[in-house]
Design an enzyme around this catalytic site. Sequence first.
Site, PDB file in Angstrom:
ATOM      1  N   ARG A   1     -24.781 -12.376  -3.626  1.00 55.28           N
ATOM      2  CA  ARG A   1     -25.792 -11.639  -3.109  1.00 55.28           C
ATOM      3  C   ARG A   1     -27.214 -12.053  -3.516  1.00 55.28           C
ATOM      4  NH1 ARG A   1     -22.533  -5.755  -3.610  1.00 55.28           N
ATOM      5  NH2 ARG A   1     -21.832  -5.853  -1.561  1.00 55.28           N
TER       6      ARG A   1
ATOM      7  N   GLU B   1       1.958   3.843   4.241  1.00 58.89           N
ATOM      8  CA  GLU B   1       2.698   2.919   4.969  1.00 58.89           C
ATOM      9  C   GLU B   1       2.359   2.709   6.275  1.00 58.89           C
ATOM     10  OE1 GLU B   1       6.689   4.039   4.472  1.00 58.89           O
ATOM     11  OE2 GLU B   1       7.542   1.870   4.761  1.00 58.89           O
TER      12      GLU B   1
ATOM     13  N   LYS C   1      -0.783   2.557   7.537  1.00 57.46           N
ATOM     14  CA  LYS C   1      -2.007   1.910   7.348  1.00 57.46           C
ATOM     15  C   LYS C   1      -1.429   0.388   7.179  1.00 57.46           C
ATOM     16  CE  LYS C   1      -6.414   0.997   6.160  1.00 57.46           C
ATOM     17  NZ  LYS C   1      -6.969   0.119   6.893  1.00 57.46           N
TER      18      LYS C   1
ATOM     19  N   ARG D   1     -17.354   9.065 -14.834  1.00 54.31           N
ATOM     20  CA  ARG D   1     -16.749   7.997 -14.771  1.00 54.31           C
ATOM     21  C   ARG D   1     -15.420   7.789 -15.541  1.00 54.31           C
ATOM     22  NH1 ARG D   1     -20.035   2.670 -16.340  1.00 54.31           N
ATOM     23  NH2 ARG D   1     -19.179   1.282 -14.922  1.00 54.31           N
TER      24      ARG D   1
ATOM     25  N   ASP E   1       1.017  -1.248  -0.103  1.00 55.03           N
ATOM     26  CA  ASP E   1       0.001  -0.006   0.000  1.00 55.03           C
ATOM     27  C   ASP E   1       0.903   1.253  -0.122  1.00 55.03           C
ATOM     28  OD1 ASP E   1      -3.370   0.455   1.217  1.00 55.03           O
ATOM     29  OD2 ASP E   1      -1.867   2.142   0.701  1.00 55.03           O
TER      30      ASP E   1
ATOM     31  N   ARG F   1     -10.348   6.660  -5.819  1.00 51.56           N
ATOM     32  CA  ARG F   1     -11.949   6.752  -5.269  1.00 51.56           C
ATOM     33  C   ARG F   1     -12.777   7.868  -5.950  1.00 51.56           C
ATOM     34  NH1 ARG F   1     -13.447   5.955   0.952  1.00 51.56           N
ATOM     35  NH2 ARG F   1     -13.088   3.898   1.214  1.00 51.56           N
TER      36      ARG F   1
ATOM     37  N   HIS G   1     -20.491  -5.546 -13.465  1.00 45.55           N
ATOM     38  CA  HIS G   1     -20.761  -5.481 -12.175  1.00 45.55           C
ATOM     39  C   HIS G   1     -21.456  -4.386 -12.004  1.00 45.55           C
ATOM     40  CE1 HIS G   1     -19.814  -5.165  -7.939  1.00 45.55           C
ATOM     41  NE2 HIS G   1     -19.279  -4.249  -8.318  1.00 45.55           N
TER      42      HIS G   1
HETATM   43  N1  LIG Z   1     -15.561  -5.336  -7.472  1.00 41.96           N
HETATM   44  C1  LIG Z   1     -16.231  -5.470  -6.406  1.00 41.96           C
HETATM   45  O1  LIG Z   1     -17.187  -6.102  -6.196  1.00 41.96           O
HETATM   46  C2  LIG Z   1     -15.974  -4.563  -5.348  1.00 41.96           C
HETATM   47  C3  LIG Z   1     -16.623  -4.322  -4.113  1.00 41.96           C
HETATM   48  C4  LIG Z   1     -16.456  -3.687  -3.040  1.00 41.96           C
HETATM   49  C5  LIG Z   1     -15.319  -2.745  -3.500  1.00 41.96           C
HETATM   50  N2  LIG Z   1     -14.524  -2.653  -4.554  1.00 41.96           N
HETATM   51  C6  LIG Z   1     -13.686  -1.842  -4.823  1.00 41.96           C
HETATM   52  O2  LIG Z   1     -12.543  -1.942  -4.111  1.00 41.96           O
HETATM   53  C7  LIG Z   1     -11.717  -0.947  -4.093  1.00 41.96           C
HETATM   54  C8  LIG Z   1     -11.175  -0.731  -2.679  1.00 41.96           C
HETATM   55  O3  LIG Z   1     -12.155  -0.381  -1.703  1.00 41.96           O
HETATM   56  P1  LIG Z   1     -11.797  -0.084  -0.279  1.00 41.96           P
HETATM   57  O4  LIG Z   1     -13.111   0.158   0.360  1.00 41.96           O
HETATM   58  O5  LIG Z   1     -10.759  -0.940   0.248  1.00 41.96           O
HETATM   59  O6  LIG Z   1     -11.095   1.132  -0.409  1.00 41.96           O
HETATM   60  P2  LIG Z   1     -10.040   1.943   0.751  1.00 41.96           P
HETATM   61  O7  LIG Z   1      -9.927   3.358   0.146  1.00 41.96           O
HETATM   62  O8  LIG Z   1     -10.466   1.526   1.951  1.00 41.96           O
HETATM   63  O9  LIG Z   1      -8.456   1.347   0.192  1.00 41.96           O
HETATM   64  C9  LIG Z   1      -7.825   1.342  -0.929  1.00 41.96           C
HETATM   65  C10 LIG Z   1      -6.241   1.239  -0.807  1.00 41.96           C
HETATM   66  O10 LIG Z   1      -5.575   1.523  -1.745  1.00 41.96           O
HETATM   67  C11 LIG Z   1      -4.320   2.352  -1.593  1.00 41.96           C
HETATM   68  N3  LIG Z   1      -3.644   2.873  -2.645  1.00 41.96           N
HETATM   69  C12 LIG Z   1      -4.425   3.792  -3.359  1.00 41.96           C
HETATM   70  N4  LIG Z   1      -3.551   4.082  -4.333  1.00 41.96           N
HETATM   71  C13 LIG Z   1      -2.522   3.057  -4.305  1.00 41.96           C
HETATM   72  C14 LIG Z   1      -1.099   2.854  -5.102  1.00 41.96           C
HETATM   73  N5  LIG Z   1      -1.000   3.768  -6.257  1.00 41.96           N
HETATM   74  N6  LIG Z   1      -0.620   1.907  -4.682  1.00 41.96           N
HETATM   75  C15 LIG Z   1      -0.933   1.266  -3.688  1.00 41.96           C
HETATM   76  N7  LIG Z   1      -1.893   1.540  -2.793  1.00 41.96           N
HETATM   77  C16 LIG Z   1      -2.665   2.486  -3.258  1.00 41.96           C
HETATM   78  C17 LIG Z   1      -4.951   3.285  -0.647  1.00 41.96           C
HETATM   79  O11 LIG Z   1      -3.793   3.953   0.327  1.00 41.96           O
HETATM   80  C18 LIG Z   1      -5.884   2.505   0.319  1.00 41.96           C
HETATM   81  O12 LIG Z   1      -5.396   1.817   1.557  1.00 41.96           O
HETATM   82  C19 LIG Z   1     -12.445   0.216  -4.471  1.00 41.96           C
HETATM   83  O13 LIG Z   1     -12.154   0.789  -5.954  1.00 41.96           O
HETATM   84  C20 LIG Z   1     -14.030  -0.143  -4.531  1.00 41.96           C
HETATM   85  O14 LIG Z   1     -14.833   0.312  -5.159  1.00 41.96           O
HETATM   86  C21 LIG Z   1     -15.053  -3.721  -5.645  1.00 41.96           C
END
Ligand SMILES: NC(=O)c1ccc[n+]([C@@H]2O[C@H](COP(=O)([O-])OP(=O)(O)OC[C@H]3O[C@@H](n4cnc5c(N)ncnc54)[C@H](O)[C@@H]3O)[C@@H](O)[C@H]2O)c1
Length: 382
Positions: free
Chosen positions: A219, A105, A107, A156, A102, A149, A243
């Site tokens: 789901r 660091e 976190k 989009r 990540d 995010r 999705h």
């Molecule tokens: N596909 C699905 O079904 C599904 C379901 C739920 C969430 N998601 C997606 O999963 C993703 C993560 O969600 P979350 O709630 O954990 O978000 P979050 O913000 O809690 O976690 C994202 C993490 O990525 C890290 N990050 C960002 N840029 C980075 C980089 N360049 N290199 C390394 N780390 C980096 C951030 O520091 C953060 O800790 C989102 O895009 C969310 O929309 C997808």
Amino acid sequence: MAWAAGILRASKRVSAAGVDLRDLSIALRPSRVLRVPLSRAWWSVTPTSTMSTLKGELIQHFSSEEPILHTKVSIIGTGSVGMACAFSIIAKGLTDELALVDSNEEKMKGETMDLQHGSVFMKMPNIVCSKDFHVTANSEVVVITAGARQAKDETRLNLVQRNVAIFKVMIASIVKHSPHCKLIVVSNPVDILTYVTWKLSGFPKNRIIGSGCNLDTARFRYMLGERLGIHSESCHGWVLGEHGDSSVPVWSGVNIAGVPLKELNSAIGTSKDPEQWGNVHKEVIASAYKIIKMKGYTSWAIGLSVADIAESILKNLRKIHPVSTKIKGLYGIKEEVFLSVPCILGENGISDIIKVRLSPTEEAQMVKSAETLWEIQKGIKF
Ligand SMILES: NC(=O)c1ccc[n+]([C@@H]2O[C@H](COP(=O)([O-])OP(=O)(O)OC[C@H]3O[C@@H](n4cnc5c(N)ncnc54)[C@H](O)[C@@H]3O)[C@@H](O)[C@H]2O)c1
């Protein structure tokens, strides 16, 4: 002498992988990464032969261990989703080594330590973490949960473009360190980012898997089960396509113990259905928004669903999952878009696709999703 050889092997493994664990990562039981006994590893600075220590008094070295290949999974992003994936993968005992990356660091280290401290209660794999992608070297599976995010009022395409910038660096680093891995993309918008990952990685399409409708389908089956009073595992049905909001519930295939529900209610899933079973799918779509409103994010179900996908790959199960794959050529789709269809997953990733017969309405919905995705994808600047 054996002690010296142990150190040598450890350093060799370290330099071969390009990883200096001392600087880059926190490691739990590093002996398992290097396959060197604790008393022989580089952190055992004092040879037991020259100075009497408690460890030296307690442990008699018995034999040297050669480094051997083992299963490794890496997770990029230690946010809510990444950590739920990590926990689910550990709980299923799928890997010998788990690497977490990540850019935040603090976190990442906090999450890693917190997991490591549970090792007394669960058979933890070796867990390593770093900001540097070196730590992911030689992974069999890499799960991508990192990304930007969506900002308020952001389009989009703009979100995708910001993610492309992040993915460019991320994917190049993953590919460099694990050129043979299977990539599971979870970050949203997942179907588009799976396409972006495919483009940037240069990997064959079988090794790029979007988590896609794996969660939507789970789901859907849970909610069918709720309505029928039957466990979700015994409720069979598939949600395919994009999705999220425009996913397609394939009502023609929904069955319980081989009994197609459409034979009992020919209007099922349509607006003419007096029982309005179509609401089950509406609830599937609404549920992500509801959960986010209540707890701020979704994590557990997506984490479990990713672990399920990873299990099929790591154990070469050839189970069928509704995951996002390059769908060009199916249902008359001509563009390079990724949508969910039932895919057979094994050690090479996606080996086969099940040709689901869709109704004309369902097929039209798939084509519409493909067109929407392509509208965005064609605007992406790589
Ligand atoms: N596909 C699905 O079904 C599904 C379901 C739920 C969430 N998601 C997606 O999963 C993703 C993560 O969600 P979350 O709630 O954990 O978000 P979050 O913000 O809690 O976690 C994202 C993490 O990525 C890290 N990050 C960002 N840029 C980075 C980089 N360049 N290199 C390394 N780390 C980096 C951030 O520091 C953060 O800790 C989102 O895009 C969310 O929309 C997808």
